[in-house]
Design an enzyme around this catalytic site. Sequence first.
Site, PDB file in Angstrom:
ATOM      1  N   GLY A 115      43.111   4.905  19.473  1.00 34.44           N
ATOM      2  CA  GLY A 115      43.875   4.940  18.237  1.00 34.44           C
ATOM      3  C   GLY A 115      43.740   6.236  17.475  1.00 34.44           C
ATOM      4  O   GLY A 115      44.031   6.290  16.278  1.00 34.44           O
ATOM      5  N   GLY A 116      43.290   7.307  18.159  1.00 35.28           N
ATOM      6  CA  GLY A 116      43.218   8.607  17.512  1.00 35.28           C
ATOM      7  C   GLY A 116      42.243   8.676  16.357  1.00 35.28           C
ATOM      8  O   GLY A 116      42.351   9.566  15.502  1.00 35.28           O
ATOM      9  N   SER A 198      41.637   6.730  25.400  1.00 36.89           N
ATOM     10  CA  SER A 198      42.075   7.676  24.373  1.00 36.89           C
ATOM     11  C   SER A 198      40.915   8.020  23.442  1.00 36.89           C
ATOM     12  O   SER A 198      39.904   8.555  23.892  1.00 36.89           O
ATOM     13  CB  SER A 198      43.282   7.092  23.635  1.00 36.89           C
ATOM     14  OG  SER A 198      43.941   8.075  22.883  1.00 36.89           O
TER      15      SER A 198
END
Length: 530
Positions: A115-116, A198
């Site tokens: 989710g960055g 991610s």
Amino acid sequence: MVWILLIAGVVAVDPLVDVDYAQYLGTARPGGVTDWLGIRYAAPPLANLRFAAPQDPLPAGGVQVADQHGLICLSTPGDPNDTTTSEDCLFLDVYAPSSSTNSSKLPVYFFIQGGGFSTNSNANYNGTGLIEASGMNIVVVNFNYRVGPYGFLASQEVVEGGSLNNGLWDQRKALEWVKKYISRFGGDPDHVVLGGDSAGAGSIVYHLTAYGGRNDGLFHAVAAESQSFATLLTPELSQYQYNNLVIRAGCTGVPDTLACLRNLTTAGLQTININTASPGAQYAPLYMYGPTIDGALLPDLTYRLFADGHFIRVPAIFGDDTNEGTIFVYNTTNTIGDSDAFIQAQFPNVTLQQLATINSMFPEVNETFPMAPNAGHYWRQGSNAYGEIRYICPGIFISGALQRAGIPGSWNYHYNVEDPSQVAEGYGVPHTVEVNAIWGPQYVSGTPPASYLTTNAQVVPVMQGYWTSFIRSFDPNTYRYPGSAEWSTWGEQGYQRLLIQSNGTMVEMVPEAQQTRCAYLSSIGINLRQ
């Protein structure tokens, strides 16, 4: 009444589990998996604990019925009225075979969602599919952690009155919880595999290099999907983020601006919780808040730490999808100026000469798959560049560093399973799409590509075979799916990885052109503050 089953003197894992500070009643499902949802692993990070390191969970009287996921952490930006999120969000879920016992010592898969560092984008994935694929031989844990300013606000004021990198400290708090309690659910605290995608895979990288590679025994192998190397700032370089937040909050006239921010209501803080442009950039990055170099947990830039060998030596999987950048770069990118401005917004330290070199390596035209209708002419160019800068080349670099360090188990993969709809839309094989195959399309919280339930369904047992084999044995080959290729390690000469496609798996060499591009992009990584 809760019944406890005795098997040869061993207490079977009962749906009611005591974790000292509370008792949680899970649910035994008909398929043979028991789940405990919404377990608190830390105290609510509210009031004075906003912008502070996580604390031990508070005692709770009575039986806590663990049949609902906890609310996920607040996003940046985020709707102040979103009822699925909360500042009180430090919960985890446990999935275990119902037949396990408190002495089963099953391998544990601990998943860090992405989710960055701005959102919890893979919340509430169901571990049932992985457990079934393992032959009922693993335990799965997933959890929420703070993101945005709640997890990563940094400044001199935060150094003095709060804590840096709270989102990473949340992750370590959850790992410490696993170390202390997972045996009560049938898991082995001495056999924990970190997984993540991610930003979750980026988190794995930070835990590998924490304290310069100090091994605190919290995990024993890692499996990282699309590891992310974002810009890393110091508290001093992050001061503008804090100052902008203080200005928007109307806290400039008070002696203690951090206390002022803590006194805001959650809705009030969410209303001003936005990204702003980095100094020198033309517009805000996709993700502004993130881990900060603090001299301890994060002692230096990631590229430098791996180059200098400052990381924990454990078996590792790293890998990426073919088209890592397509979901990030604006599809309106129509000129080379548009593309360069996007790269600059994400990596504001990039120089004009470096942009010129990047542009020469990534031409406008790419014939490998169709462009989306009405997309800008440089969308694909920018996507290819960004995908390699932030995701693909860091994974290649890490795999090489692990191999050079003498780790016998360093595996890398290239995921190239095409979904017809995604290809038609111009996304190709996008960032982290393989989560649908690893968890099983019916067990993710989002909407999977339709083909994973039809024409690409055969990829699911293949990926689950590799992943559960690695979780169980620290080797993706031991229990791999019948007929799938033996996954060779990175190799003494390097650049050897597994190619996963719709029609099967095979070992490939990283193409020379990509090797050349990655050699350059990794060489400027420290300048980009990665």
